[in-house]
Motif scaffolding. Structure first.
Motif, PDB file in Angstrom:
ATOM      1  N   ALA A   1      17.711  27.075   8.750  1.00  0.00           N
ATOM      2  CA  ALA A   1      18.090  26.162   7.675  1.00  0.00           C
ATOM      3  C   ALA A   1      16.916  25.892   6.738  1.00  0.00           C
ATOM      4  CB  ALA A   1      18.613  24.858   8.264  1.00  0.00           C
ATOM      5  N   LYS A   2      15.743  25.734   7.309  1.00  0.00           N
ATOM      6  CA  LYS A   2      14.549  25.484   6.496  1.00  0.00           C
ATOM      7  C   LYS A   2      14.257  26.663   5.589  1.00  0.00           C
ATOM      8  CE  LYS A   2       9.639  24.319   6.937  1.00  0.00           C
ATOM      9  NZ  LYS A   2       8.522  24.053   7.899  1.00  0.00           N
TER      10      LYS A   2
ATOM     11  N   SER B   1      17.302  27.279   2.879  1.00  0.00           N
ATOM     12  CA  SER B   1      17.482  26.212   1.886  1.00  0.00           C
ATOM     13  C   SER B   1      16.442  26.282   0.763  1.00  0.00           C
ATOM     14  CB  SER B   1      17.438  24.843   2.559  1.00  0.00           C
ATOM     15  OG  SER B   1      16.190  24.621   3.179  1.00  0.00           O
ATOM     16  N   THR B   2      15.383  27.035   0.990  1.00  0.00           N
ATOM     17  CA  THR B   2      14.406  27.239  -0.090  1.00  0.00           C
ATOM     18  C   THR B   2      14.826  28.358  -1.043  1.00  0.00           C
ATOM     19  OG1 THR B   2      13.086  28.835   1.178  1.00  0.00           O
ATOM     20  CG2 THR B   2      12.534  26.504   1.437  1.00  0.00           C
TER      21      THR B   2
ATOM     22  N   TYR C   1      18.434  29.230  -1.545  1.00  0.00           N
ATOM     23  CA  TYR C   1      19.784  29.047  -2.081  1.00  0.00           C
ATOM     24  C   TYR C   1      20.165  27.568  -2.028  1.00  0.00           C
ATOM     25  CZ  TYR C   1      20.098  34.034  -0.783  1.00  0.00           C
ATOM     26  OH  TYR C   1      19.871  35.372  -0.633  1.00  0.00           O
TER      27      TYR C   1
ATOM     28  N   SER D   1      22.081  24.605  -0.697  1.00  0.00           N
ATOM     29  CA  SER D   1      22.567  24.529   0.682  1.00  0.00           C
ATOM     30  C   SER D   1      22.941  23.100   1.058  1.00  0.00           C
ATOM     31  CB  SER D   1      21.496  25.037   1.658  1.00  0.00           C
ATOM     32  OG  SER D   1      21.107  26.359   1.367  1.00  0.00           O
TER      33      SER D   1
ATOM     34  N   THR E   1      22.813  20.850   4.539  1.00  0.00           N
ATOM     35  CA  THR E   1      22.134  20.953   5.841  1.00  0.00           C
ATOM     36  C   THR E   1      22.465  19.796   6.774  1.00  0.00           C
ATOM     37  OG1 THR E   1      20.162  19.913   4.872  1.00  0.00           O
ATOM     38  CG2 THR E   1      20.224  22.321   4.913  1.00  0.00           C
TER      39      THR E   1
ATOM     40  N   ILE F   1      23.455  24.807   8.601  1.00  0.00           N
ATOM     41  CA  ILE F   1      23.334  25.034   7.162  1.00  0.00           C
ATOM     42  C   ILE F   1      24.573  25.739   6.630  1.00  0.00           C
ATOM     43  CG2 ILE F   1      22.085  27.215   7.505  1.00  0.00           C
ATOM     44  CD1 ILE F   1      20.524  26.489   4.890  1.00  0.00           C
TER      45      ILE F   1
ATOM     46  N   VAL G   1      25.240  27.760   3.292  1.00  0.00           N
ATOM     47  CA  VAL G   1      24.493  28.363   2.192  1.00  0.00           C
ATOM     48  C   VAL G   1      25.468  28.774   1.094  1.00  0.00           C
ATOM     49  CG1 VAL G   1      22.913  30.194   1.505  1.00  0.00           C
ATOM     50  CG2 VAL G   1      22.814  29.268   3.825  1.00  0.00           C
TER      51      VAL G   1
END
Length: 323
Positions: free
Chosen positions: A249-250, A253-254, A256, A258, A260, A264, A266
């Protein structure tokens, strides 16, 4: 020592009386009901016949060995006997229940199996026609089609974590009369108690069908068709899965947009998404994907695989099979 006592109560008559108060089926319907040798077996005929249906029952003898198929109506392979019986008997609808009777699967008159988020879509439309602005609660793996449809019909879509306790809590907090999960749990708080009830879900859908004077498949004539996967389970050790999903997830999420709140979800583009989360009940990751067409669906699965393949602890056999 204090002495307790045990009392056997037959609560089915009271339950049936409540259902007959809140559901009315306006025309006779022929249905096939597959209990999957689960707990619903002894009750399907008296329940649905009381609602006015002609009932063709399958596998109604409770048997914890589940000799005919897994009692999981979310998976189409478990619905093959139901599909065949619906076609054979020219039934209006086929209903499938899980082992403890709190999850519902539906097969239409043509034998097509529907994911539960599309069942929630029909329930939401009926509700919003009567209660504009109502809030509808669902988990993070539902189709974008459902979310867009709730908005288009004047409702307020509300996403929350997967799990009946999370759905029920959010419904109670928000005063939402309806909720659901892709797994087949459907939750009702309008004239009811705010928990999941597959018999009531089935009865409500039969009520909707009876009012339309159309076949069930026709209810989806204006619903956009997308390419999607069912819930896919990828084995991953319980002691590793939470840390792995947190890292996934980390990282994603950078790259696209997202969501959380639960693993996640996306958003690869406006109409294409993929979700990965930890199963609440088994050593698995749960994944689902949706896109406008099959080609794009395979593309986004491959994009997710790039990230997932960094973790050898995840068994990606089923996901590789989807591409």
């Amino acid at each position: 020592e204090a002495q307790g006592k045990r009392e056997n109560l037959d609560i089915f008559p009271a339950y049936l009386e409540k259902m007959l108060e809140i559901v009315t089926i306006e025309r006779p319907l022929k249905i096939v009901v597959d209990s999957g040798n689960g707990a619903t077996g002894p009750y399907v005929k008296p329940f649905f016949e009381a609602l006015g249906c002609e009932v063709i029952p399958l596998f109604t003898e409770p048997d914890g060995n589940f000799p005919n198929h897994e009692a999981n109506p979310e998976e189409i392979e478990n619905m093959q006997s139901l599909i065949a019986a619906v076609k054979e008997h020219k039934a209006d609808l086929g209903l499938g229940f899980d082992g403890d009777g709190d999850r519902l699967g539906i097969v239409d008159e043509k034998g097509k199996h529907y994911q539960a988020d599309l069942l929630l879509l029909q329930l939401a439309r009926e509700l919003l026609a009567r209660k504009p602005g109502a809030k509808i609660v669902f988990d993070s793996k539902v189709s974008q089609v459902l979310i867009d449809d709730i908005k288009a019909h004047g409702g307020e879509p509300m996403m929350t974590k997967t799990g009946h306790s999370f759905i029920e809590k959010r419904m109670h907090e928000e005063g939402a009369p309806l909720g659901g999960e892709i797994s087949g749990h459907l939750f009702f708080a309008e004239n009811y108690y705010g928990f999941d009830d597959a018999f009531l879900g089935a009865a409500r859908l039969l009520e909707i069908l009876a009012k339309t004077k159309k076949p069930f498949s026709a209810l989806f004539a204006d619903v956009p068709v997308t390419a999607s996967t069912p819930e896919l389970k990828s084995p991953c050790p319980d002691d590793k899965k939470f840390a792995i999903v947190e890292e996934i997830a980390k990282n994603l999420s950078t790259k696209y947009p997202s969501i959380t709140m639960d693993g996640i979800r996306v958003n690869f583009d406006e109409h294409s998404w993929g979700a990965v989360r930890c199963s609440n009940t088994s050593p698995n990751l749960t994944l689902r994907f949706e896109a406008p067409n099959e080609a794009r669906l395979k593309e986004i699965i491959k994009l997710m695989l790039v990230e997932l393949e960094k973790y050898p602890e995840i068994d990606l056999t089923r996901l590789h099979g989807a591409v």
